[in-house]
Scaffold this motif. Structure first.
Motif, mmCIF file in Angstrom:
data_model
loop_
_atom_site.group_PDB
_atom_site.id
_atom_site.type_symbol
_atom_site.label_atom_id
_atom_site.label_comp_id
_atom_site.label_asym_id
_atom_site.label_seq_id
_atom_site.Cartn_x
_atom_site.Cartn_y
_atom_site.Cartn_z
ATOM 1 N N ASN A 121 -6.100 24.366 2.303
ATOM 2 C CA ASN A 121 -4.963 23.606 2.835
ATOM 3 C C ASN A 121 -4.254 22.830 1.739
ATOM 4 O OD1 ASN A 121 -5.169 24.312 5.551
ATOM 5 N ND2 ASN A 121 -6.723 22.749 5.912
ATOM 6 N N GLY A 122 -2.955 22.628 1.944
ATOM 7 C CA GLY A 122 -2.195 21.777 1.046
ATOM 8 C C GLY A 122 -2.643 20.325 1.208
ATOM 9 N N TYR A 123 -2.336 19.485 0.225
ATOM 10 C CA TYR A 123 -2.773 18.089 0.251
ATOM 11 C C TYR A 123 -1.841 17.231 -0.599
ATOM 12 C CZ TYR A 123 -4.715 19.468 -4.256
ATOM 13 O OH TYR A 123 -4.855 19.949 -5.525
ATOM 14 N N TRP A 124 -1.873 15.933 -0.326
ATOM 15 C CA TRP A 124 -1.113 14.957 -1.116
ATOM 16 C C TRP A 124 -2.002 14.447 -2.239
ATOM 17 C CZ3 TRP A 124 3.915 14.475 -0.556
ATOM 18 C CH2 TRP A 124 4.497 14.775 0.675
ATOM 19 N N ARG A 125 -1.418 14.304 -3.413
ATOM 20 C CA ARG A 125 -2.134 13.748 -4.559
ATOM 21 C C ARG A 125 -1.229 12.710 -5.226
ATOM 22 N NH1 ARG A 125 -5.948 15.862 -8.844
ATOM 23 N NH2 ARG A 125 -5.632 14.371 -10.505
ATOM 24 N N TRP A 126 -1.824 11.589 -5.637
ATOM 25 C CA TRP A 126 -1.068 10.555 -6.335
ATOM 26 C C TRP A 126 -0.850 11.016 -7.770
ATOM 27 C CZ3 TRP A 126 1.735 6.705 -4.773
ATOM 28 C CH2 TRP A 126 2.165 5.754 -5.695
ATOM 29 N N ASP A 127 0.410 11.054 -8.187
ATOM 30 C CA ASP A 127 0.738 11.505 -9.535
ATOM 31 C C ASP A 127 1.727 10.540 -10.155
ATOM 32 O OD1 ASP A 127 0.961 12.948 -11.849
ATOM 33 O OD2 ASP A 127 1.975 14.657 -10.953
ATOM 34 N N ARG A 128 1.309 9.830 -11.160
ATOM 35 C CA ARG A 128 2.077 8.802 -11.854
ATOM 36 C C ARG A 128 2.441 7.661 -10.913
ATOM 37 N NH1 ARG A 128 4.592 13.454 -14.607
ATOM 38 N NH2 ARG A 128 3.305 13.739 -16.446
ATOM 39 N N ASP A 129 3.575 7.735 -10.235
ATOM 40 C CA ASP A 129 3.987 6.616 -9.391
ATOM 41 C C ASP A 129 4.448 7.083 -8.010
ATOM 42 O OD1 ASP A 129 4.365 3.921 -8.925
ATOM 43 O OD2 ASP A 129 6.432 3.934 -9.595
ATOM 44 N N GLN A 130 3.954 8.244 -7.560
ATOM 45 C CA GLN A 130 4.387 8.751 -6.259
ATOM 46 C C GLN A 130 3.390 9.772 -5.717
ATOM 47 O OE1 GLN A 130 8.100 10.769 -6.728
ATOM 48 N NE2 GLN A 130 7.362 12.107 -8.327
ATOM 49 N N TRP A 131 3.482 10.010 -4.415
ATOM 50 C CA TRP A 131 2.690 11.063 -3.791
ATOM 51 C C TRP A 131 3.385 12.394 -4.023
ATOM 52 C CZ3 TRP A 131 -2.054 10.121 -2.506
ATOM 53 C CH2 TRP A 131 -2.431 8.856 -2.066
ATOM 54 N N GLU A 175 0.855 -1.173 0.000
ATOM 55 C CA GLU A 175 0.000 0.000 0.000
ATOM 56 C C GLU A 175 0.891 1.223 0.000
ATOM 57 O OE1 GLU A 175 -3.462 2.240 2.567
ATOM 58 O OE2 GLU A 175 -3.094 0.119 2.893
ATOM 59 N N ARG A 176 0.600 2.135 -0.859
ATOM 60 C CA ARG A 176 1.330 3.395 -0.909
ATOM 61 C C ARG A 176 0.618 4.342 0.049
ATOM 62 N NH1 ARG A 176 5.154 2.681 -5.128
ATOM 63 N NH2 ARG A 176 5.143 0.435 -5.231
ATOM 64 N N VAL A 177 1.003 4.254 1.309
ATOM 65 C CA VAL A 177 0.341 4.985 2.383
ATOM 66 C C VAL A 177 0.463 6.488 2.154
ATOM 67 C CG1 VAL A 177 0.308 5.379 4.877
ATOM 68 C CG2 VAL A 177 0.817 3.109 3.969
ATOM 69 N N LEU A 178 -0.631 7.181 2.430
ATOM 70 C CA LEU A 178 -0.655 8.635 2.329
ATOM 71 C C LEU A 178 0.300 9.214 3.356
ATOM 72 C CD1 LEU A 178 -2.528 10.445 0.568
ATOM 73 C CD2 LEU A 178 -3.925 10.747 2.586
ATOM 74 N N PRO A 179 1.250 10.051 2.950
ATOM 75 C CA PRO A 179 2.184 10.649 3.925
ATOM 76 C C PRO A 179 1.451 11.601 4.880
ATOM 77 C CG PRO A 179 3.006 10.861 1.676
ATOM 78 C CD PRO A 179 1.588 10.405 1.580
ATOM 79 N N GLU A 180 2.158 11.972 5.931
ATOM 80 C CA GLU A 180 1.609 12.931 6.889
ATOM 81 C C GLU A 180 1.426 14.288 6.211
ATOM 82 O OE1 GLU A 180 0.727 12.610 10.173
ATOM 83 O OE2 GLU A 180 1.002 10.457 9.894
ATOM 84 N N MET A 206 -11.203 20.649 4.019
ATOM 85 C CA MET A 206 -11.131 19.319 3.417
ATOM 86 C C MET A 206 -12.019 18.366 4.215
ATOM 87 S SD MET A 206 -7.896 16.713 2.964
ATOM 88 C CE MET A 206 -6.918 17.796 1.981
ATOM 89 N N PRO A 207 -12.894 17.598 3.540
ATOM 90 C CA PRO A 207 -13.747 16.631 4.255
ATOM 91 C C PRO A 207 -12.933 15.490 4.864
ATOM 92 C CG PRO A 207 -14.573 17.083 2.042
ATOM 93 C CD PRO A 207 -13.201 17.668 2.132
ATOM 94 N N GLN A 208 -13.601 14.695 5.693
ATOM 95 C CA GLN A 208 -12.980 13.509 6.292
ATOM 96 C C GLN A 208 -12.658 12.488 5.206
ATOM 97 O OE1 GLN A 208 -12.192 12.802 9.510
ATOM 98 N NE2 GLN A 208 -12.750 14.901 10.065
ATOM 99 N N ILE A 209 -11.618 11.704 5.441
ATOM 100 C CA ILE A 209 -11.247 10.627 4.515
ATOM 101 C C ILE A 209 -12.388 9.615 4.455
ATOM 102 C CG2 ILE A 209 -9.644 8.681 4.175
ATOM 103 C CD1 ILE A 209 -8.381 11.343 3.539
#
Length: 130
Positions: free
Chosen positions: A65-75, A42-47, A90-93
């Motif tokens: 707020n800033g956020y992580w997004r999956w792009d190609r093969d990395q966060w 699992e490619r866990v979402l970073p902090e 940002m809503p809850q996960i």
């Protein structure tokens, strides 16, 4: 000692009897199905990165707020920024079910929220196998 000749049909019968006699003595080992071990990555979402907002460019601007997004093969981290329109937090996960992996080489990227400036709101990207 007298020897008695056995015909070829007799030898075949004798051979069959000996083979049949031996098969009754062999016990097959009990087989237990082995559990299938599936290694899923699992490619866990970073902090979340805490960013300095600074002052808004003008009154009435709102922070996204800033956020992580999956792009190609990395966060990839998208920095927070100010927008001129009201911005909801940002809503809850969303907790999603994970379907079985298509193959042992696939890895799971969990679902995540991204900001859509054109919509002026958060948009959910569903988790998926890559």
């Amino acid at each position: 000692m007298k020897f008695k000749w056995v015909s070829s049909a007799g030898w075949v019968s004798l051979g069959l009897l000996s083979v049949l006699g031996m098969t009754g003595c062999v016990v097959a080992p009990e087989r237990h199905p082995r559990p299938v071990v599936v290694h899923t990555q699992e490619r866990v979402l970073p902090e979340v990165i805490v960013e300095e907002r600074g002052a808004p460019p003008s009154p009435g601007w709102h922070w996204v707020n800033g956020y992580w997004r999956w792009d190609r093969d990395q966060w990839v981290w998208h920095k927070g920024h100010w927008v001129a329109t009201a911005a909801p937090p940002m809503p809850q996960i969303i907790v999603e079910g994970r379907p079985p992996a298509p193959s042992p080489t696939h890895y799971w990227v969990p679902g995540h929220w991204v900001w859509r400036g054109d919509m002026g709101n958060w948009f959910w990207i569903r988790g998926q196998w890559h």
